[in-house]
Design an enzyme around this catalytic site. Structure first.
Site, PDB file in Angstrom:
ATOM      1  N   GLU A   1      10.126   8.087 -16.874  1.00  0.00           N
ATOM      2  CA  GLU A   1       8.752   8.542 -17.132  1.00  0.00           C
ATOM      3  C   GLU A   1       8.280   8.119 -18.522  1.00  0.00           C
ATOM      4  O   GLU A   1       7.118   7.760 -18.715  1.00  0.00           O
ATOM      5  CB  GLU A   1       8.678  10.066 -17.014  1.00  0.00           C
ATOM      6  CG  GLU A   1       8.946  10.575 -15.609  1.00  0.00           C
ATOM      7  CD  GLU A   1       9.031  12.103 -15.597  1.00  0.00           C
ATOM      8  OE1 GLU A   1      10.164  12.622 -15.685  1.00  0.00           O
ATOM      9  OE2 GLU A   1       7.982  12.748 -15.538  1.00  0.00           O
TER      10      GLU A   1
ATOM     11  N   LYS B   1      17.242  20.741 -10.822  1.00  0.00           N
ATOM     12  CA  LYS B   1      16.508  19.564 -11.276  1.00  0.00           C
ATOM     13  C   LYS B   1      17.383  18.471 -11.875  1.00  0.00           C
ATOM     14  O   LYS B   1      18.316  18.742 -12.614  1.00  0.00           O
ATOM     15  CB  LYS B   1      15.490  19.987 -12.339  1.00  0.00           C
ATOM     16  CG  LYS B   1      14.290  20.687 -11.749  1.00  0.00           C
ATOM     17  CD  LYS B   1      13.335  19.682 -11.191  1.00  0.00           C
ATOM     18  CE  LYS B   1      11.924  20.267 -11.215  1.00  0.00           C
ATOM     19  NZ  LYS B   1      10.967  19.296 -10.732  1.00  0.00           N
TER      20      LYS B   1
ATOM     21  N   HIS C   1       0.827  -1.227   0.000  1.00  0.00           N
ATOM     22  CA  HIS C   1       0.000   0.000   0.000  1.00  0.00           C
ATOM     23  C   HIS C   1       0.856   1.271   0.000  1.00  0.00           C
ATOM     24  O   HIS C   1       0.404   2.327   0.433  1.00  0.00           O
ATOM     25  CB  HIS C   1      -0.946   0.057   1.203  1.00  0.00           C
ATOM     26  CG  HIS C   1      -1.647  -1.227   1.501  1.00  0.00           C
ATOM     27  ND1 HIS C   1      -2.881  -1.529   0.988  1.00  0.00           N
ATOM     28  CD2 HIS C   1      -1.260  -2.309   2.231  1.00  0.00           C
ATOM     29  CE1 HIS C   1      -3.252  -2.732   1.414  1.00  0.00           C
ATOM     30  NE2 HIS C   1      -2.270  -3.236   2.165  1.00  0.00           N
TER      31      HIS C   1
ATOM     32  N   SER D   1      16.319  20.945 -16.089  1.00  0.00           N
ATOM     33  CA  SER D   1      15.205  21.828 -16.398  1.00  0.00           C
ATOM     34  C   SER D   1      15.783  23.100 -16.966  1.00  0.00           C
ATOM     35  O   SER D   1      16.866  23.541 -16.581  1.00  0.00           O
ATOM     36  CB  SER D   1      14.427  22.128 -15.119  1.00  0.00           C
ATOM     37  OG  SER D   1      13.749  23.354 -15.246  1.00  0.00           O
TER      38      SER D   1
END
Ligand code: ARG
Length: 459
Positions: free
Chosen positions: A291, A284, A157, A278
Site C-alpha cells: 500500500e 489481519k 476490466h 492489526s
C-alpha cells in the site's frame, strides 16, 4: 554584520528571514561529494593550464580532501549564514589553507558549479536506480520460474478473461521495468555533458580547458552553449520522468499485491517480514508495504510536476528559483530507492497460492475463447460465427450453473451439432494455457524460455 560572501558594496548583512528563504544548505549539503569532486577537477585544470600555480593548487586539493574527510566523519559544521554547500566548503577551505583558497573560484561561478553538482548527483541516482531495478527484475524472474505453470485468471476490466500463468504475469513486470531502465539509460546518455566552465553564463576570458574537466569527471564532452549549461534542468526532469513512470509501474504491481492478498482473492501470501498485523483484529495480515509503494508513487509524480512548474516560466539563464530543483530531485531519489527495495523484498519472499488461483480461474468461463478457437480450427467455422456459437454455449452453462467444460456433449451440440467429444481436451485450463504457444504467449514453455533469457541477461 558585513556580508562575507559578496562583501564589498554591502553595509549590512541579510535580514533573518532573507537568510532563511535564501539558504539551501539544509538540503544541498547532500551534494558535498559532488561539489568537492567537481572542485578538485576544476583545480587540476587550473593547474594544468597555468591559471593557478602548482603550489596553490596542491594546497587547494589537500584542503578539499580534508574537508571531505571532515564531512564524512560528521565533524563539519554547516552554517546557514554561508547559504549553500558551495560557500560552506569554500569558507572552510579558507580556514584550512588561507588566501590560496580564494583562487579555486577563478573562471568559475556558482552557476556552473551548482549545475555540475546536480548533474553529477542525478547521474549517480540514475546508476543506483538501474542497479536496483535489475535486482527487482531478478526477483520477478525467480518467481516466474517457480510459478511458470501455475494457472491464474488473466483479467481485462478486472473481469476474468483467459487463463494465464502466474509466471507469465511476473514476466510482464520484468518487461516494464526493463523499459524503465532503458529510459534511465537514455536520460543518462543525454545528461552526460559537462556544464563546468560555462562560468556565470557567458563563459570566461581565462584559458580554461573544458574538455579536460569533462573527461576528468566522466562526461562525454562539455556542453556546447554556456547559457544553456547554467540555465537548464532538463536532465533532472528526464530522470524524474523516467522515475515517475517506474513509480507508476511499481504502484500497479503494488495494487495487484494488495488485491491478491485479500481473503477474496488469496492468490499470494506475503512473508511475515512484509506483513503487518492489526492492533484490534487478530486475523489481519495487512500488505502495508504494498500500500505504501502505491501511495508513495504520488510523491515521485508530484516532484516531477513541481520541477516542471518551477522551470517553465524562467527566462534565460539562471534564476534563484532553480535552487528549488534539489528537494524534488532528492524526493524522487529517496522515494524510488525505498519503493524498489520494498518491492524487491516483497517479491523475493512472496508465495503464490496455486490452489486458490486455479479455483479462481474456473468461474467466469475463462476458456470460452479456447472453445471458439477450437470451432475455427477443427470445424473451419469463421471466427465471428464461432464467437456467436460459443456465446450460446456460455449461456447454456450459465443457466445450468456449471463451467462450459462441465456441459454434456449433447448440450453443446444444441448450439452446434458438429461439435465432438474432442473439444473437452481443449477446455481444461491447463490445456488452455499450454496451447498459447505464440511468441510472447502464456504457455509455460514460453514463460520458461523468457525467464531463462532474462536470467542470462541479468547475470
Ligand atoms: N544554492 C544555489 C542553487 O542551488 C547555488 C547557485 C547560486 N548562484 C547564484 N547566482 N545565486 O541554485
Amino acid at each position: 554584520a558585513e556580508n562575507t560572501m559578496w562583501g564589498g558594496r554591502y553595509t549590512t548583512g541579510p535580514a533573518e528571514i532573507m537568510e532563511k528563504i535564501n539558504a539551501s544548505i539544509d538540503f544541498d549539503k547532500r551534494m558535498y561529494a559532488q561539489d568537492i569532486g567537481g572542485s578538485k577537477a576544476h583545480c587540476r585544470m587550473l593547474m594544468a593550464t597555468g591559471i593557478i600555480t602548482q603550489a596553490d593548487g596542491e594546497k587547494i586539493l589537500s584542503g578539499l580532501d580534508q574537508i571531505l574527510g571532515e564531512i564524512e566523519a560528521g565533524q563539519f559544521t554547516f552554517k546557514r549564514a554561508l547559504e549553500d554547500i558551495h560557500m560552506n566548503v569554500e569558507a572552510r577551505l579558507t580556514e584550512i589553507i588561507g588566501p590560496a583558497a580564494g583562487r579555486l573560484h577563478t573562471a568559475r561561478s556558482r552557476n556552473d558549479q551548482v549545475a555540475l553538482d546536480v548533474r553529477l548527483w542525478v547521474r549517480d541516482a540514475v546508476d543506483r536506480a538501474d542497479v536496483q531495478l535489475a535486482d527487482l527484475q531478478s526477483a520477478l524472474v525467480e518467481r516466474a520460474e517457480e510459478y511458470a505453470d501455475a494457472v491464474m485468471p488473466g483479467f481485462t476490466h478486472l473481469q476474468t478473461a483467459q487463463p494465464v500463468t502466474f509466471g507469465h504475469h511476473m514476466m510482464a513486470y520484468v518487461e516494464m521495468f526493463a523499459r524503465d531502465r532503458s529510459r534511465l539509460q537514455d536520460a543518462r546518455r543525454r545528461m552526460n555533458e559537462s556544464p563546468l566552465g560555462a562560468a556565470a553564463l557567458a563563459g570566461t576570458s581565462f584559458p580554461i580547458d573544458r574538455h579536460m574537466t569533462a573527461q576528468d569527471l566522466g562526461f562525454d564532452r562539455p556542453m556546447a552553449n554556456s547559457l544553456d549549461a547554467v540555465a537548464d534542468r532538463d536532465f533532472a526532469l528526464d530522470y524524474m520522468a523516467a522515475a515517475a513512470i517506474a513509480a507508476m509501474h511499481l504502484s500497479r504491481l503494488a495494487e495487484e499485491i494488495v488485491i491478491w492478498c485479500s481473503a477474496q482473492f488469496r492468490f499470494v501470501r506475503l512473508s511475515d517480514a512484509f506483513s503487518t498485523g492489526s492492533s484490534i483484529m487478530p486475523q489481519k495480515r495487512n500488505p502495508d508495504a504494498a500500500e505504501l509503494v502505491r501511495g508513495k508513487s504520488g510523491r515521485v509524480i508530484g516532484a516531477l510536476n513541481t520541477l516542471l512548474i518551477v522551470m517553465k516560466g524562467l527566462p534565460m539563464t539562471y534564476g534563484k528559483d532553480m535552487q528549488e530543483d534539489k528537494e524534488p530531485i532528492f524526493m524522487v531519489r529517496d522515494t524510488l530507492d525505498l519503493c524498489i527495495s520494498a518491492m524487491t523484498g516483497m517479491v523475493r519472499d512472496l508465495t503464490a497460492n496455486v490452489q486458490s488461483m486455479r479455483e479462481a480461474t474456473l468461474p467466469g468461463f475463462a476458456t470460452a475463447t479456447d472453445l471458439a478457437d477450437w470451432l475455427v480450427q477443427t470445424l473451419d467455422i469463421p471466427f465471428r460465427d464461432a464467437h456467436h456459437i460459443t456465446g450460446r454455449i456460455v449461456k447454456l452453462a450459465e443457466d445450468q450453473g456449471v463451467d462450459i467444460s462441465e456441459l454434456s456433449l449433447e448440450r453443446m451440440q444444441e448450439a452446434e451439432p458438429r461439435i465432438t467429444g474432442a473439444v473437452f481436451e481443449r477446455l481444461g485450463i491447463d490445456n488452455s494455457v499450454r496451447s498459447r504457444v505464440s511468441y510472447g504467449g502464456t504457455a509455460p514453455d514460453q514463460v520458461r524460455a523468457q525467464a531463462k533469457r532474462w536470467r542470462e541477461v541479468l547475470g
